[in-house]
Design a protein around this motif. Sequence first.
Motif, PDB file in Angstrom:
ATOM      1  N   LEU A 105       0.937  -1.117  -0.004  1.00 24.39           N
ATOM      2  CA  LEU A 105      -0.033   0.202   0.018  1.00 24.39           C
ATOM      3  C   LEU A 105       0.933   1.247   0.015  1.00 24.39           C
ATOM      4  O   LEU A 105       0.561   2.192  -0.804  1.00 24.39           O
ATOM      5  N   SER A 106       1.973   1.358   0.775  1.00 25.82           N
ATOM      6  CA  SER A 106       2.753   2.256   0.884  1.00 25.82           C
ATOM      7  C   SER A 106       3.435   2.880  -0.378  1.00 25.82           C
ATOM      8  O   SER A 106       3.591   3.921  -0.889  1.00 25.82           O
ATOM      9  N   HIS A 107       4.017   1.640  -0.867  1.00 22.19           N
ATOM     10  CA  HIS A 107       4.725   1.818  -2.252  1.00 22.19           C
ATOM     11  C   HIS A 107       3.739   2.286  -3.369  1.00 22.19           C
ATOM     12  O   HIS A 107       3.956   3.297  -4.202  1.00 22.19           O
ATOM     13  N   ASP A 108       2.536   1.826  -3.527  1.00 22.25           N
ATOM     14  CA  ASP A 108       1.606   2.340  -4.446  1.00 22.25           C
ATOM     15  C   ASP A 108       1.088   3.724  -4.154  1.00 22.25           C
ATOM     16  O   ASP A 108       0.524   4.441  -5.238  1.00 22.25           O
ATOM     17  N   LEU A 109       0.949   4.143  -2.802  1.00 17.53           N
ATOM     18  CA  LEU A 109       0.458   5.719  -2.404  1.00 17.53           C
ATOM     19  C   LEU A 109       1.730   6.568  -2.737  1.00 17.53           C
ATOM     20  O   LEU A 109       1.419   7.784  -3.031  1.00 17.53           O
ATOM     21  N   ARG A 110       2.995   6.022  -2.548  1.00 20.91           N
ATOM     22  CA  ARG A 110       4.176   7.002  -2.585  1.00 20.91           C
ATOM     23  C   ARG A 110       4.122   8.030  -3.828  1.00 20.91           C
ATOM     24  O   ARG A 110       4.295   9.245  -3.733  1.00 20.91           O
ATOM     25  N   THR A 111       3.992   7.119  -5.184  1.00 20.64           N
ATOM     26  CA  THR A 111       4.057   7.926  -6.403  1.00 20.64           C
ATOM     27  C   THR A 111       3.188   8.980  -6.433  1.00 20.64           C
ATOM     28  O   THR A 111       3.459  10.284  -6.655  1.00 20.64           O
TER      29      THR A 111
ATOM     30  N   MET B 227       0.543  13.701   4.606  1.00 22.49           N
ATOM     31  CA  MET B 227       0.097  12.274   4.146  1.00 22.49           C
ATOM     32  C   MET B 227       1.301  11.402   3.511  1.00 22.49           C
ATOM     33  O   MET B 227       1.658  10.298   3.901  1.00 22.49           O
ATOM     34  N   SER B 228       2.316  12.180   2.931  1.00 20.67           N
ATOM     35  CA  SER B 228       3.477  11.745   2.391  1.00 20.67           C
ATOM     36  C   SER B 228       4.405  11.145   3.731  1.00 20.67           C
ATOM     37  O   SER B 228       5.022  10.057   3.402  1.00 20.67           O
ATOM     38  N   ALA B 229       4.760  11.909   4.854  1.00 20.61           N
ATOM     39  CA  ALA B 229       5.272  11.487   5.833  1.00 20.61           C
ATOM     40  C   ALA B 229       4.668  10.324   6.567  1.00 20.61           C
ATOM     41  O   ALA B 229       5.488   9.282   7.005  1.00 20.61           O
ATOM     42  N   LEU B 230       3.179  10.125   6.522  1.00 16.33           N
ATOM     43  CA  LEU B 230       2.597   8.966   7.158  1.00 16.33           C
ATOM     44  C   LEU B 230       2.995   7.640   6.362  1.00 16.33           C
ATOM     45  O   LEU B 230       3.132   6.942   6.835  1.00 16.33           O
ATOM     46  N   VAL B 231       2.750   7.904   4.837  1.00 25.40           N
ATOM     47  CA  VAL B 231       3.056   6.820   4.062  1.00 25.40           C
ATOM     48  C   VAL B 231       4.572   6.297   4.148  1.00 25.40           C
ATOM     49  O   VAL B 231       4.811   4.976   4.144  1.00 25.40           O
ATOM     50  N   ALA B 232       5.375   7.443   4.259  1.00 25.17           N
ATOM     51  CA  ALA B 232       6.999   6.987   4.544  1.00 25.17           C
ATOM     52  C   ALA B 232       7.120   5.968   6.041  1.00 25.17           C
ATOM     53  O   ALA B 232       7.960   5.274   5.877  1.00 25.17           O
ATOM     54  N   ASN B 233       6.495   6.591   6.726  1.00 25.24           N
ATOM     55  CA  ASN B 233       6.476   5.719   7.962  1.00 25.24           C
ATOM     56  C   ASN B 233       6.071   4.458   7.965  1.00 25.24           C
ATOM     57  O   ASN B 233       6.646   3.408   8.352  1.00 25.24           O
ATOM     58  N   LEU B 234       4.922   3.986   7.144  1.00 28.08           N
ATOM     59  CA  LEU B 234       4.368   2.928   6.902  1.00 28.08           C
ATOM     60  C   LEU B 234       5.333   2.144   6.241  1.00 28.08           C
ATOM     61  O   LEU B 234       5.732   0.923   6.594  1.00 28.08           O
ATOM     62  N   LEU B 235       5.894   2.632   5.125  1.00 30.19           N
ATOM     63  CA  LEU B 235       6.997   1.884   4.467  1.00 30.19           C
ATOM     64  C   LEU B 235       8.043   1.692   4.898  1.00 30.19           C
ATOM     65  O   LEU B 235       8.794   0.482   4.934  1.00 30.19           O
ATOM     66  N   ASP B 236       8.673   2.582   5.853  1.00 34.97           N
ATOM     67  CA  ASP B 236       9.999   2.160   6.580  1.00 34.97           C
ATOM     68  C   ASP B 236       9.497   1.236   7.545  1.00 34.97           C
ATOM     69  O   ASP B 236      10.620   0.327   7.870  1.00 34.97           O
ATOM     70  N   MET B 237       8.614   1.150   8.450  1.00 26.41           N
ATOM     71  CA  MET B 237       8.259   0.189   9.365  1.00 26.41           C
ATOM     72  C   MET B 237       8.190  -1.341   8.661  1.00 26.41           C
ATOM     73  O   MET B 237       8.991  -2.181   9.329  1.00 26.41           O
TER      74      MET B 237
END
Length: 339
Positions: A115-121, A158-168
């Motif tokens: 999900l995080s990868h698909d939302l990041r772009t 929102m980008s920071a939240l997605v980055a947190n999800l992906l990093d975790m």
Amino acid sequence: RAADAGARQHRTVLDIGIAQWAFDRAEGAGLGTDTLPASRIFYLPLVAPMRTRGVLAIEPEQRHWMLIPEQRQQLDTFAALAAIALERVHYIEVAQNALVNMESERLRNSLLAALSHDLRTPLTSLVGLSESLAGSRPPLAPAQRETAMLLHHEALRMSALVANLLDMARIQSGEVKFNLQWQALEEVVGSALRASGAQLQGHTVRTRLPAALPLLRFDAVLIERVLCNLLENAAKYTPPGARIEIAAALRGAWIDVMVCDDGPGLPPGREEAVFEKFTRGERESAKPGVGLGLAICRAIVDAHGGRIHAAPSPLGGAAFVMTLPLGTPPAMPAPETEG
């Protein structure tokens, strides 16, 4: 009713104190032993390889049976087999629960990463477009510019939240490669303060670092991420004008780096729970976030061989203390002499 009455009668006959004594000491007690031999019941502990699993209470019809060595040996053998069986059942349940938890965690991390990868772009595009819109020429009307800036701010959040999800997800899957280098703590503290400047606006920030700190071996990008998360967390849960402080202190073979504030502090008993994934400092809080910032901090610090914990702040609010090993920096090369 007769069966219930019989069960109650047996429960009144059993002496829980003797049974507890046999359990605690892993020794037989009661009938046929040196401990309370006047009892009508023989209390035999079920001793398994790892621990005592229970106590078998036996009331023989003929008391002299307990004095027969062969009879006692059979009881000891039966008790040992029963204890091993109980222990195997216990560890089968433990293994099954651990397997289910591991699989659930793996699936959750895979889902978060996907999900995080698909939302990041698309979020990256949204951040860039909103910034371009706010600075477009000819200039926007004041109301339009305010809307564009608000859109940019929310896209960044929102980008920071997605980055947190992906990093975790990446940290837990072992995909993060650490770039460990000997470097100065002061530099990473300064970069974290610059990166968190927008969130720290309206707060009084102070640093208290001892002079001549030794070099530390860490991944600068990841430790900066820890400090940014702690600073932004302090800014989020304190009112405007609150004091936030970064301090460091040497303690034996370790260094403690503390981010503290003079805000309301943590709810009592939540000092450890706030480091769990998807856990917030305040339940049902309206403050933005998904409860991953401190979990990421702990994962990064643990990977560096350190520890992080929450404690009351010397300023009166909350404090988060990151403890890292000092290690032994490499010797500096000797200066070349002119020949």
